[in-house]
Design a protein around this motif. Sequence first.
Motif, PDB file in Angstrom:
ATOM      1  N   UNK A 394       0.821  -1.082   0.059  1.00 26.68           N
ATOM      2  CA  UNK A 394       0.060  -0.018   0.104  1.00 26.68           C
ATOM      3  C   UNK A 394       0.883   1.316  -0.143  1.00 26.68           C
ATOM      4  N   UNK A 395       0.189   2.200  -0.068  1.00 26.91           N
ATOM      5  CA  UNK A 395       0.861   3.822   0.066  1.00 26.91           C
ATOM      6  C   UNK A 395       1.673   3.797   1.593  1.00 26.91           C
ATOM      7  N   UNK A 396       1.377   3.170   2.573  1.00 31.44           N
ATOM      8  CA  UNK A 396       1.953   3.125   3.779  1.00 31.44           C
ATOM      9  C   UNK A 396       2.929   1.895   3.990  1.00 31.44           C
ATOM     10  N   UNK A 397       4.496   2.093   4.047  1.00 31.76           N
ATOM     11  CA  UNK A 397       5.386   1.030   4.215  1.00 31.76           C
ATOM     12  C   UNK A 397       4.930   0.091   5.258  1.00 31.76           C
ATOM     13  N   UNK A 398       4.791  -1.059   5.056  1.00 27.41           N
ATOM     14  CA  UNK A 398       4.587  -1.972   6.300  1.00 27.41           C
ATOM     15  C   UNK A 398       3.048  -2.394   6.227  1.00 27.41           C
ATOM     16  N   UNK A 399       2.237  -1.969   5.460  1.00 27.71           N
ATOM     17  CA  UNK A 399       0.956  -2.277   5.561  1.00 27.71           C
ATOM     18  C   UNK A 399       0.590  -2.887   4.086  1.00 27.71           C
ATOM     19  N   UNK A 400      -0.046  -4.119   4.212  1.00 26.24           N
ATOM     20  CA  UNK A 400      -0.024  -5.050   2.904  1.00 26.24           C
ATOM     21  C   UNK A 400      -1.555  -5.396   2.956  1.00 26.24           C
ATOM     22  N   UNK A 401      -1.860  -5.775   1.521  1.00 27.53           N
ATOM     23  CA  UNK A 401      -3.436  -6.147   1.264  1.00 27.53           C
ATOM     24  C   UNK A 401      -3.452  -7.204   0.585  1.00 27.53           C
ATOM     25  N   UNK A 402      -4.464  -8.133   0.768  1.00 27.70           N
ATOM     26  CA  UNK A 402      -4.663  -9.339   0.060  1.00 27.70           C
ATOM     27  C   UNK A 402      -6.195 -10.030   0.069  1.00 27.70           C
ATOM     28  N   UNK A 403      -6.490 -10.507  -0.979  1.00 27.00           N
ATOM     29  CA  UNK A 403      -7.884 -11.056  -1.045  1.00 27.00           C
ATOM     30  C   UNK A 403      -8.691  -9.890  -1.974  1.00 27.00           C
ATOM     31  N   UNK A 404      -9.901 -10.142  -1.457  1.00 22.24           N
ATOM     32  CA  UNK A 404     -10.944  -9.266  -2.437  1.00 22.24           C
ATOM     33  C   UNK A 404     -11.060  -7.857  -1.932  1.00 22.24           C
ATOM     34  N   UNK A 405     -10.376  -7.560  -0.732  1.00 22.60           N
ATOM     35  CA  UNK A 405     -10.265  -6.233  -0.240  1.00 22.60           C
ATOM     36  C   UNK A 405      -9.417  -5.264  -1.233  1.00 22.60           C
ATOM     37  N   UNK A 406      -8.510  -5.959  -1.910  1.00 23.96           N
ATOM     38  CA  UNK A 406      -7.809  -5.179  -2.904  1.00 23.96           C
ATOM     39  C   UNK A 406      -8.349  -5.183  -4.395  1.00 23.96           C
ATOM     40  N   UNK A 407      -9.322  -6.019  -4.574  1.00 23.54           N
ATOM     41  CA  UNK A 407      -9.981  -6.037  -5.930  1.00 23.54           C
ATOM     42  C   UNK A 407     -10.632  -7.380  -6.169  1.00 23.54           C
ATOM     43  N   UNK A 408     -11.610  -7.381  -7.111  1.00 19.29           N
ATOM     44  CA  UNK A 408     -12.205  -8.625  -7.479  1.00 19.29           C
ATOM     45  C   UNK A 408     -11.287  -9.893  -7.737  1.00 19.29           C
ATOM     46  N   UNK A 409     -11.616 -11.071  -7.098  1.00 24.89           N
ATOM     47  CA  UNK A 409     -10.836 -12.231  -7.503  1.00 24.89           C
ATOM     48  C   UNK A 409     -11.400 -13.422  -6.905  1.00 24.89           C
ATOM     49  N   UNK A 410     -10.994 -14.698  -7.271  1.00 18.29           N
ATOM     50  CA  UNK A 410     -11.672 -15.826  -6.567  1.00 18.29           C
ATOM     51  C   UNK A 410     -10.770 -16.387  -5.386  1.00 18.29           C
TER      52      UNK A 410
END
Length: 438
Positions: A394-410
Amino acid sequence: MSNAVLVIGGGIAGIQASLDLANRGTKVYLVEELPSIGGRMAQLDKTFPTMDCSICILAPKMIECFRHPNISLLTYSEVTEVKRDAGNFTVKILKKPRYVDVEKCTGCGTCMEKCPAKVPNEFDIGLGSRKAIYMPFKQAVPLIATIDPEHCLYFTKNVCRVCQKLCPSNAVNFEQKPEEIVVNVSSIILATGFDLFNPSIMSEYGYSRYKNTLLSMELERLISASGPTGGHLVRPSDGKEPKRIVFVQCVGSRSQRGELPYCSSVCCVYATKESILIKEHLPDIEVYILYLDLRAIGKGFQEFVDRAKKEYGVKYIKAHPGGITEDPITKNLQIYYEDIPTGEMKKFTADMVVLCPALIPKQDNKKIAQVMDLELDEYGFFKSKNELTAPVDTNVPGIYICGYCQGPKDIPESIAQASGAAARAAERIMCVTREAGS
């Protein structure tokens, strides 16, 4: 620097990220707002394209997560404050009271059997009911009862307390208070999942007005053996088995009139999965899928669609639905649609209509973004630093994203991205440790 990692969201992505880190020897705090981990995958009957039992895949991971010595599971909790300090994050977590002692509760269910208060069950999307003291589902982790103070007769009317009197473990404690927990972590992984678009604002489909118009997730619970009807597919209006079911794709998504212009990625294939499940339950039923474009881009997905057509007789119609009306006597539904290849307006009658709504980011994302100074895209998904070169950053170092909260995916893509986020969090710890050693 702290060697711990905070994971927010206890669905399959959050569970996978937690296990990856814990198996590396990293301390993990897994925070989930509901009383149990499992997320949306726990509500599914089967997974596509293999048609494996969803909970059979998920439950062992849930148990491993609960028992892992490196994972502290904080269910029924939410993050209230995050502060950055010298490369670390100090996080305040509010643990809500269950009004049940987690050390004493055995999950026997006696309290739920005797509780007189019934409310719609959120796990079954309101189709079934639960008690005011409840466990979300039979495989819940942790398997501990929770009292809903909004519906408990003691909290609302100062009467009852039957659960406390009859609990064989003396676990019910109405005096419990909220607890604030403070942790210090090196990284945060967000895996907050998704919600369902509510199509009741689209009056042409009749959702919430017509009893036999359901959402795809409602059908999923109806057809599941753990659902409110024990897996027996019946019409909500009269309890009869339907003879013809129609799926309507892209409800609220891929819209240019003010809903959501993006594709939710999984609808074409989960509609195919549910069609196969319907045909396995009721082989003589007619199943139609009205679609704009078939987007089956995952491994084995197109073959899955071909199998539905050839082996199960599912009929796909390239169409643009114009509206649905209900026969007030039979409660059957009349679907009007434009046949896209010919441009003709057509109609036919169905016993049930299943709407496949857009999958949307959770409303909590806005609150989390404010607390953590994160950027959201125009739809409310957490924004990647770079979708190609840094998809989980993400725009903040040390904070990461995964799964549907980042965008549509199975599900498989969510799991892969969760492992990627865990790897980035582990890499951050190793880099700082190496620098401190030098």
